[in-house]
Scaffold this motif. Structure first.
Motif, PDB file in Angstrom:
ATOM      1  N   GLN A 111       0.832  -1.206   0.000  1.00 35.74           N
ATOM      2  CA  GLN A 111       0.000   0.000   0.000  1.00 35.74           C
ATOM      3  C   GLN A 111       0.866   1.255   0.000  1.00 35.74           C
ATOM      4  OE1 GLN A 111      -2.868  -0.053   3.144  1.00 35.74           O
ATOM      5  NE2 GLN A 111      -4.089   1.602   2.287  1.00 35.74           N
ATOM      6  N   GLN A 112       1.951   1.235   0.779  1.00 37.20           N
ATOM      7  CA  GLN A 112       2.874   2.372   0.806  1.00 37.20           C
ATOM      8  C   GLN A 112       3.591   2.539  -0.533  1.00 37.20           C
ATOM      9  OE1 GLN A 112       5.317   1.339   4.160  1.00 37.20           O
ATOM     10  NE2 GLN A 112       3.794   1.960   5.669  1.00 37.20           N
ATOM     11  N   LYS A 113       3.930   1.407  -1.154  1.00 42.91           N
ATOM     12  CA  LYS A 113       4.580   1.460  -2.466  1.00 42.91           C
ATOM     13  C   LYS A 113       3.637   2.053  -3.507  1.00 42.91           C
ATOM     14  CE  LYS A 113       7.951   0.199  -5.367  1.00 42.91           C
ATOM     15  NZ  LYS A 113       9.373   0.548  -5.247  1.00 42.91           N
ATOM     16  N   PHE A 114       2.369   1.680  -3.436  1.00 46.09           N
ATOM     17  CA  PHE A 114       1.363   2.252  -4.329  1.00 46.09           C
ATOM     18  C   PHE A 114       1.335   3.771  -4.195  1.00 46.09           C
ATOM     19  CE2 PHE A 114      -0.879  -1.634  -5.569  1.00 46.09           C
ATOM     20  CZ  PHE A 114      -1.480  -1.247  -6.756  1.00 46.09           C
ATOM     21  N   ALA A 115       1.313   4.235  -2.944  1.00 43.91           N
ATOM     22  CA  ALA A 115       1.208   5.675  -2.696  1.00 43.91           C
ATOM     23  C   ALA A 115       2.355   6.432  -3.351  1.00 43.91           C
ATOM     24  CB  ALA A 115       1.182   5.939  -1.195  1.00 43.91           C
ATOM     25  N   GLY A 116       3.555   5.846  -3.340  1.00 45.80           N
ATOM     26  CA  GLY A 116       4.698   6.511  -3.956  1.00 45.80           C
ATOM     27  C   GLY A 116       4.712   6.383  -5.464  1.00 45.80           C
ATOM     28  N   ALA A 117       4.348   5.204  -5.968  1.00 46.06           N
ATOM     29  CA  ALA A 117       4.437   4.961  -7.405  1.00 46.06           C
ATOM     30  C   ALA A 117       3.301   5.621  -8.177  1.00 46.06           C
ATOM     31  CB  ALA A 117       4.438   3.458  -7.673  1.00 46.06           C
ATOM     32  N   ALA A 118       2.114   5.703  -7.554  1.00 45.81           N
ATOM     33  CA  ALA A 118       0.959   6.244  -8.260  1.00 45.81           C
ATOM     34  C   ALA A 118       0.958   7.761  -8.299  1.00 45.81           C
ATOM     35  CB  ALA A 118      -0.329   5.745  -7.612  1.00 45.81           C
ATOM     36  N   ALA A 119       1.675   8.371  -7.363  1.00 45.73           N
ATOM     37  CA  ALA A 119       1.767   9.838  -7.300  1.00 45.73           C
ATOM     38  C   ALA A 119       0.389  10.477  -7.404  1.00 45.73           C
ATOM     39  CB  ALA A 119       2.714  10.350  -8.378  1.00 45.73           C
ATOM     40  N   GLY A 120       0.171  11.333  -8.404  1.00 47.37           N
ATOM     41  CA  GLY A 120      -1.095  12.052  -8.521  1.00 47.37           C
ATOM     42  C   GLY A 120      -2.257  11.210  -9.008  1.00 47.37           C
ATOM     43  N   ASP A 121      -1.996   9.940  -9.315  1.00 44.62           N
ATOM     44  CA  ASP A 121      -3.066   9.076  -9.831  1.00 44.62           C
ATOM     45  C   ASP A 121      -3.639   8.145  -8.766  1.00 44.62           C
ATOM     46  OD1 ASP A 121      -2.962   9.929 -12.563  1.00 44.62           O
ATOM     47  OD2 ASP A 121      -1.071   8.852 -12.748  1.00 44.62           O
ATOM     48  N   LEU A 122      -3.326   8.378  -7.512  1.00 46.59           N
ATOM     49  CA  LEU A 122      -3.742   7.449  -6.463  1.00 46.59           C
ATOM     50  C   LEU A 122      -5.261   7.350  -6.370  1.00 46.59           C
ATOM     51  CD1 LEU A 122      -2.621   5.533  -4.348  1.00 46.59           C
ATOM     52  CD2 LEU A 122      -2.684   7.400  -2.690  1.00 46.59           C
ATOM     53  N   ASP A 123      -5.960   8.469  -6.503  1.00 43.93           N
ATOM     54  CA  ASP A 123      -7.426   8.437  -6.447  1.00 43.93           C
ATOM     55  C   ASP A 123      -8.000   7.602  -7.593  1.00 43.93           C
ATOM     56  OD1 ASP A 123      -7.414  10.001  -4.208  1.00 43.93           O
ATOM     57  OD2 ASP A 123      -7.787  11.883  -5.278  1.00 43.93           O
ATOM     58  N   ARG A 124      -7.371   7.706  -8.734  1.00 44.30           N
ATOM     59  CA  ARG A 124      -7.849   6.969  -9.903  1.00 44.30           C
ATOM     60  C   ARG A 124      -7.649   5.461  -9.709  1.00 44.30           C
ATOM     61  NH1 ARG A 124      -5.157   9.658 -13.665  1.00 44.30           N
ATOM     62  NH2 ARG A 124      -6.905  10.964 -14.328  1.00 44.30           N
ATOM     63  N   LEU A 125      -6.625   5.095  -8.933  1.00 52.44           N
ATOM     64  CA  LEU A 125      -6.281   3.678  -8.751  1.00 52.44           C
ATOM     65  C   LEU A 125      -6.784   3.104  -7.431  1.00 52.44           C
ATOM     66  CD1 LEU A 125      -2.567   3.686 -10.007  1.00 52.44           C
ATOM     67  CD2 LEU A 125      -4.615   2.988 -11.257  1.00 52.44           C
ATOM     68  N   GLU A 126      -7.644   3.838  -6.741  1.00 52.59           N
ATOM     69  CA  GLU A 126      -8.042   3.433  -5.395  1.00 52.59           C
ATOM     70  C   GLU A 126      -8.645   2.025  -5.353  1.00 52.59           C
ATOM     71  OE1 GLU A 126     -10.696   5.071  -1.623  1.00 52.59           O
ATOM     72  OE2 GLU A 126     -10.727   6.136  -3.532  1.00 52.59           O
ATOM     73  N   THR A 127      -9.617   1.748  -6.211  1.00 46.27           N
ATOM     74  CA  THR A 127     -10.271   0.431  -6.217  1.00 46.27           C
ATOM     75  C   THR A 127      -9.281  -0.661  -6.599  1.00 46.27           C
ATOM     76  OG1 THR A 127     -12.365   1.476  -6.834  1.00 46.27           O
ATOM     77  CG2 THR A 127     -12.188  -0.906  -7.134  1.00 46.27           C
ATOM     78  N   TYR A 128      -8.456  -0.373  -7.577  1.00 41.24           N
ATOM     79  CA  TYR A 128      -7.425  -1.325  -8.012  1.00 41.24           C
ATOM     80  C   TYR A 128      -6.473  -1.640  -6.870  1.00 41.24           C
ATOM     81  CZ  TYR A 128      -3.388  -2.964 -10.791  1.00 41.24           C
ATOM     82  OH  TYR A 128      -2.328  -3.676 -11.305  1.00 41.24           O
ATOM     83  N   MET A 129      -6.006  -0.622  -6.179  1.00 42.46           N
ATOM     84  CA  MET A 129      -5.076  -0.811  -5.062  1.00 42.46           C
ATOM     85  C   MET A 129      -5.733  -1.604  -3.936  1.00 42.46           C
ATOM     86  SD  MET A 129      -3.235   2.033  -2.615  1.00 42.46           S
ATOM     87  CE  MET A 129      -4.807   2.440  -1.827  1.00 42.46           C
ATOM     88  N   GLU A 130      -6.981  -1.279  -3.605  1.00 44.49           N
ATOM     89  CA  GLU A 130      -7.677  -1.989  -2.534  1.00 44.49           C
ATOM     90  C   GLU A 130      -7.810  -3.476  -2.842  1.00 44.49           C
ATOM     91  OE1 GLU A 130     -11.351   0.048  -2.094  1.00 44.49           O
ATOM     92  OE2 GLU A 130     -10.519   1.671  -0.859  1.00 44.49           O
ATOM     93  N   THR A 131      -8.015  -3.804  -4.103  1.00 37.42           N
ATOM     94  CA  THR A 131      -8.123  -5.205  -4.506  1.00 37.42           C
ATOM     95  C   THR A 131      -6.802  -5.932  -4.313  1.00 37.42           C
ATOM     96  OG1 THR A 131      -9.797  -4.603  -6.147  1.00 37.42           O
ATOM     97  CG2 THR A 131      -8.751  -6.762  -6.391  1.00 37.42           C
ATOM     98  N   VAL A 132      -5.709  -5.285  -4.707  1.00 36.68           N
ATOM     99  CA  VAL A 132      -4.383  -5.881  -4.547  1.00 36.68           C
ATOM    100  C   VAL A 132      -4.070  -6.082  -3.070  1.00 36.68           C
ATOM    101  CG1 VAL A 132      -1.908  -5.527  -4.880  1.00 36.68           C
ATOM    102  CG2 VAL A 132      -3.512  -4.914  -6.705  1.00 36.68           C
ATOM    103  N   VAL A 133      -4.291  -5.058  -2.272  1.00 39.80           N
ATOM    104  CA  VAL A 133      -3.968  -5.114  -0.841  1.00 39.80           C
ATOM    105  C   VAL A 133      -4.801  -6.189  -0.145  1.00 39.80           C
ATOM    106  CG1 VAL A 133      -4.113  -3.831   1.338  1.00 39.80           C
ATOM    107  CG2 VAL A 133      -3.163  -2.731  -0.707  1.00 39.80           C
ATOM    108  N   LYS A 134      -6.075  -6.283  -0.474  1.00 36.76           N
ATOM    109  CA  LYS A 134      -6.943  -7.296   0.139  1.00 36.76           C
ATOM    110  C   LYS A 134      -6.466  -8.704  -0.202  1.00 36.76           C
ATOM    111  CE  LYS A 134     -11.776  -8.793   0.409  1.00 36.76           C
ATOM    112  NZ  LYS A 134     -13.158  -8.566  -0.064  1.00 36.76           N
ATOM    113  N   THR A 135      -6.073  -8.913  -1.459  1.00 39.77           N
ATOM    114  CA  THR A 135      -5.579 -10.221  -1.881  1.00 39.77           C
ATOM    115  C   THR A 135      -4.347 -10.621  -1.088  1.00 39.77           C
ATOM    116  OG1 THR A 135      -6.433  -9.924  -4.128  1.00 39.77           O
ATOM    117  CG2 THR A 135      -4.675 -11.547  -3.836  1.00 39.77           C
ATOM    118  N   LEU A 136      -3.427  -9.679  -0.904  1.00 38.77           N
ATOM    119  CA  LEU A 136      -2.193  -9.966  -0.185  1.00 38.77           C
ATOM    120  C   LEU A 136      -2.442 -10.186   1.301  1.00 38.77           C
ATOM    121  CD1 LEU A 136       0.145  -7.432  -1.984  1.00 38.77           C
ATOM    122  CD2 LEU A 136       0.182  -9.918  -2.198  1.00 38.77           C
TER     123      LEU A 136
END
Length: 218
Positions: A111-136
């Protein structure tokens, strides 16, 4: 005549006297809270042998992973709360299901890596990130091993300087092969791609950028 007037003026001025000083307002009292004395180490695993506490106990995981001996591992450090006896502190760590706790920490790091890599696109990737984090977070972690452990007996103090208690803390260091967790994260990213389709070309581009960042680890 002028001399007489001057004398009258001086006499009147003398009667008035010096202007009265206004009483000073009392300065606000600053409350100084006592600072509790720092805990003392009164015993530890190496004390009997005249050796210091090892560096890995004092360093955080990010620092440890930079050391050559851990270059192929992701590290996880677990610490017990204060315990009256050493066995109780050890059992707390060993019974907390290391695999589950490692999975939780992996999901947090991703989740922290997402925050750094997504930069200004984090809101756009929110659902995608939540799915990845939940799986892990629900993943079964295999191949982890305990690399080392340590214990210390600390003396803690109250604010007045009196002894509060003597208590043990037990610390354990676990490692997982980087390739094992990198593959787990890669599959989680692919799984999220299948479950949550990108809604725009911009989102797809942002996802690709995140995947590239994870190729360097997390």
């Amino acid at each position: 005549m002028l001399a007489v007037l001057a004398l009258v003026v001086l006499a009147v001025a003398g009667c008035k006297g010096a202007p009265e000083e206004k009483p000073q307002e009392p300065k606000p009292q600053v409350e100084v809270k006592p600072v509790a004395k720092k805990p003392d180490i009164i015993d530890h695993k190496n004390y009997k042998w005249g050796k210091d506490v090892p560096d890995w106990v004092l360093m955080d995981v990010a620092e440890l992973e930079q050391l050559p001996e851990y270059k192929d591992l992701y590290l996880f450090k677990f610490e017990s709360p204060r315990a009256k006896d050493l066995e109780g502190a050890r059992l707390y760590v060993e019974n907390m299901q290391a695999a589950t706790e490692i999975a939780r920490q992996v999901s947090l790091r991703v989740q922290q890596k997402f925050a750094g890599a997504a930069a200004g696109d984090l809101d756009r990737l929110e659902t995608y990130m939540e799915t990845v984090v939940k799986t892990l977070a629900q993943a079964t972690i295999v191949g982890f091993k305990k690399l080392d452990d340590y214990w210390v007996l600390m003396r803690y103090y109250r604010e007045d300087g009196s002894v509060e208690e003597d208590a043990y803390t037990y610390v354990a260091l676990y490692g997982v092969e980087r390739r094992t967790l990198d593959e787990l994260v890669r599959r989680a990213l692919e799984n999220a791609d299948e479950q949550v389709k990108p809604r725009s070309e911009e989102e797809k581009t942002a996802r690709d950028r995140v995947k590239e960042a994870f190729e360097e680890g997390f």
